[in-house]
Every structure is written in C-alpha cells, then in structure tokens.
Write a protein that holds these residues in place. Structure first.
Motif, short mmCIF file in Angstrom:
data_model
loop_
_atom_site.label_atom_id
_atom_site.label_comp_id
_atom_site.label_asym_id
_atom_site.label_seq_id
_atom_site.Cartn_x
_atom_site.Cartn_y
_atom_site.Cartn_z
N LEU A 6 0.79 -1.25 -0.12
CA LEU A 6 0.03 0.20 0.10
C LEU A 6 0.79 1.23 -0.06
O LEU A 6 0.62 2.22 -0.68
CB LEU A 6 -0.83 -0.06 1.28
N PHE A 7 1.96 1.36 0.69
CA PHE A 7 2.89 2.36 1.10
C PHE A 7 3.55 2.57 -0.42
O PHE A 7 3.62 3.72 -0.84
CB PHE A 7 3.64 2.29 2.25
N ARG A 8 3.97 1.53 -1.10
CA ARG A 8 4.76 1.43 -2.11
C ARG A 8 3.96 2.13 -3.20
O ARG A 8 4.38 3.00 -4.14
CB ARG A 8 5.36 0.25 -2.61
N ARG A 9 2.63 1.54 -3.39
CA ARG A 9 1.95 1.95 -4.54
C ARG A 9 1.46 3.34 -4.19
O ARG A 9 1.16 4.23 -5.17
CB ARG A 9 1.04 1.14 -4.82
N TYR A 66 6.07 13.54 2.47
CA TYR A 66 6.99 13.10 1.32
C TYR A 66 6.28 14.02 -0.13
O TYR A 66 7.40 14.62 -0.78
CB TYR A 66 6.59 11.81 0.94
N HIS A 67 5.06 14.24 0.03
CA HIS A 67 4.65 15.13 -1.10
C HIS A 67 5.13 16.48 -1.07
O HIS A 67 5.48 17.08 -2.14
CB HIS A 67 2.94 15.21 -1.07
N HIS A 68 5.13 17.16 0.23
CA HIS A 68 5.59 18.48 0.31
C HIS A 68 7.22 18.47 -0.11
O HIS A 68 7.46 19.50 -0.77
CB HIS A 68 5.40 19.05 1.86
N ALA A 69 7.88 17.43 0.54
CA ALA A 69 9.16 17.70 -0.01
C ALA A 69 9.54 17.31 -1.28
O ALA A 69 10.56 17.92 -1.85
CB ALA A 69 10.16 16.31 1.08
N ARG A 124 13.70 9.52 2.52
CA ARG A 124 13.24 9.76 3.84
C ARG A 124 11.92 9.32 4.23
O ARG A 124 11.65 8.66 5.43
CB ARG A 124 13.21 11.38 3.93
N ALA A 125 11.01 9.27 3.23
CA ALA A 125 9.44 8.91 3.56
C ALA A 125 9.59 7.28 3.77
O ALA A 125 9.02 6.82 4.87
CB ALA A 125 8.78 9.00 2.34
N GLU A 155 9.82 2.77 7.64
CA GLU A 155 10.25 1.69 8.49
C GLU A 155 10.34 1.85 10.00
O GLU A 155 10.02 0.96 10.75
CB GLU A 155 11.62 1.32 7.91
N ALA A 156 10.24 3.21 10.23
CA ALA A 156 10.56 3.35 11.71
C ALA A 156 9.02 3.16 12.35
O ALA A 156 8.88 2.59 13.37
CB ALA A 156 10.73 4.90 12.02
#
Length: 198
Positions: free
Chosen positions: A86-89, A166-169, A181-182, A187-188
């Motif tokens: 889900l995160f990767r997509r 992530y979107h902002h950066a 970074r995202a 992972e954290a």
C-alpha cells in the motif's frame, strides 16, 4: 464502452492532468475545452457546471486511485506485506500518476476552508483512505506481524503524515532524498508497531 463514455473518460483524464497543475479551482470548462480541442458547449452538456466538473473529476480520480493503489495492494499477502505494498503504490501514485502529484493532497489543501460539496467529497475520500490504511494494518495485527496493542487508527494517521511530508518535500522542496526519507519514516513506523508496548 460507448463513444460518448470514451470521450468523457478522456476528458476527465485530461482534467486530472490540468487540475494537478493548476488546482481544482483553476480548472474550468473553458480551459478544458481548449486543452481537449472540444467545444465548450459539448463539455457543458457533459458537466453542466464547474462544481459538477470538479465532483465528477474527483470520482474519476478516486476510481483510478483504487485501480492503481488500493486494489493491487489488497492482492498482496495479508499483514505487513500488504501494508508495504500500500505504501509503495501510494509513493508511485504521488510520483508518477499526474504531473502535479496526488490530486487529493493538492485539492485538500485548496478546499480545506471552503465549505460545500467539493470539500465534503474530499473529506469523505480522505476518511475512506485513512480507514483503508487502518484496515490493512489490522490484518498485520491479526497475522501476528504487529503488536496486538498497536492502534490501527494511530498508525494510519502517522503513515498519512509521512506521505504528506513526502509530497511536500518532493513537490515543493524538490528534495532528491524525499522518497528515501519517507521510506525511513515508514520503516520506523513498522518497527514501532512490532515493538511490545510497556
């Protein structure tokens, strides 16, 4: 699919590309007519008003998001692998789906203080997305991948925060390390979810 339906889908695809760059507020039937080389009257027959165009575009983008992000992620094995997919997509969606990134992120910032049907639709879609993240995380708890006391709603909130960062950066700051970074933030979150609470 009829020719009229095909035309409408093509117009909404172009509307999504335009709105991702200029915002939902900057999307008009006139500007869409110019970019699609269709008549204003023809487009007006499809959409009737700017607000109707915005709402239909959000429905169209939601269906595309489900097809590209949610449905494939739900096909991954239950638990942590599904959370990862889900995160990767979502990262791929924000990076590649539209020229301006995730339409929902941009539109949410644009309409968060503008009451009305468009804001209501965005809020509904946002709640559904957070519920999806939480439900996928729950499968990880059920599979024993995460601590039984882990809070799915808090995980969804925190993961969504990492996605927004992530979107902002990536978009505004053009940070070449945004995805890395995202991923570290993600992972954290997973590590914390595995760690027993005391």
């Amino acid at each position: 699919m009829t020719k009229g339906t095909e035309t409408r889908q093509a117009v909404l695809d172009e509307a999504a590309r335009v709105a991702s760059r200029v915002g939902l507020g900057g999307l008009t039937i006139g500007s869409l007519a110019a970019s699609t080389q269709l008549s204003k009257s023809g487009l007006f027959a499809h959409f009737q008003s700017k607000e109707s165009l915005q709402l239909q575009l959000l429905d169209h983008a939601r269906a595309r998001f489900v097809d590209l992000v949610v449905r494939p992620a739900l096909a991954a094995p239950r638990g942590e692998p599904r959370v990862r997919e889900l995160f990767r997509r979502w990262l791929a969606w924000d990076a590649d789906a539209l020229p301006g990134g995730c339409l929902f992120v941009a539109a949410s910032a644009e309409f968060d203080a503008q009451p009305g049907p468009v804001r209501d639709r965005l809020a509904r879609d946002q709640r559904d997305w957070l519920d999806t993240i939480a439900q996928v995380f729950r499968t990880g708890v059920a599979e024993g991948h995460f601590h039984p006391g882990a809070d799915p709603e808090q995980f969804a909130h925190d993961l969504h925060g990492a996605m927004l960062a992530y979107h902002h950066a990536s978009r505004l700051l053009a940070d070449p390390d945004a995805a890395a970074r995202a991923t570290r933030a993600f992972e954290a979150l997973l590590l914390a979810a595995r760690r027993p609470t005391t």
